[in-house]
Design an enzyme around this catalytic site. Sequence first.
Site, PDB file in Angstrom:
ATOM      1  N   ASP A   1      31.953  45.362  43.432  1.00 15.18           N
ATOM      2  CA  ASP A   1      32.164  45.001  44.842  1.00 15.18           C
ATOM      3  C   ASP A   1      33.646  44.720  45.091  1.00 15.18           C
ATOM      4  O   ASP A   1      34.037  44.472  46.230  1.00 15.18           O
ATOM      5  CB  ASP A   1      31.365  43.745  45.189  1.00 15.18           C
ATOM      6  CG  ASP A   1      31.907  42.524  44.443  1.00 15.18           C
ATOM      7  OD1 ASP A   1      31.943  42.577  43.193  1.00 15.18           O
ATOM      8  OD2 ASP A   1      32.309  41.552  45.087  1.00 15.18           O
TER       9      ASP A   1
ATOM     10  N   ASP B   1      34.095  40.706  36.255  1.00 12.66           N
ATOM     11  CA  ASP B   1      35.086  39.834  36.882  1.00 12.66           C
ATOM     12  C   ASP B   1      36.372  40.650  37.032  1.00 12.66           C
ATOM     13  O   ASP B   1      36.905  41.152  36.033  1.00 12.66           O
ATOM     14  CB  ASP B   1      35.338  38.608  35.996  1.00 12.66           C
ATOM     15  CG  ASP B   1      36.237  37.570  36.644  1.00 12.66           C
ATOM     16  OD1 ASP B   1      37.101  37.957  37.461  1.00 12.66           O
ATOM     17  OD2 ASP B   1      36.080  36.378  36.336  1.00 12.66           O
TER      18      ASP B   1
END
Length: 223
Positions: free
Chosen positions: A160, A124
Amino acid sequence: MGSKNKLKRFKENETFENVIQPTREEVIENFSLKGKWHTFFKNENPIVLELGCGKGEYTIALAEKNPDKNFIGIDIKGARFWRGAKTAIENNLHNVAFVRTQIELVDHIFSENEVSEIWITFPDPQIKYKRTKHRLTNTDFLKKYHTILNEEGTINLKTDSEFMHGYTLGLLHGEGHEILNANHDVYKNHYSPQEVIETQTFYEKQYLEQGKPITFVKFKLNY
């Protein structure tokens, strides 16, 4: 995932020999395997960690390709890494373990110089400023990793998140650490390491379907 399914997986995890689920107190006070992981694996092979391992895709894939190393996935969500633990048992992978605990306790799980490599896969990014302390590549976490890594130890970040990629590179440059590989799109670069492009996590496949570039950084810490 339904609550019944989660409970079933929690119960099954308790029967797996490759799953360790200590309480927070046990970890902080005196974790029994700290500095003694060779007794768990019954060998002196190098130890590789996957932090925030999710379903354990990297833990399993790397363990299959590197039988001469031991791989440990760490995550607080046992219902997720249940899949990896079960796969390891089904495939007779004896160089795999999973630990259910908070990543910030990693320096209580391993002793100095006990780890040879760390993988951080799709963490995260914790974009909000007030969440900076939870980013897995912030200065506090890097110091914890430095404590447990051996002299030649390396860290791999695959994400990502362009934010996470940029934040990490900036921090590494600013603190004078050694960047061994930095890639803004691993699937469009012919020089991407094989272990980076050969294994795709559950979330990575979703990101690729959305057209998101996957970034990668490999580095060594200099303190």
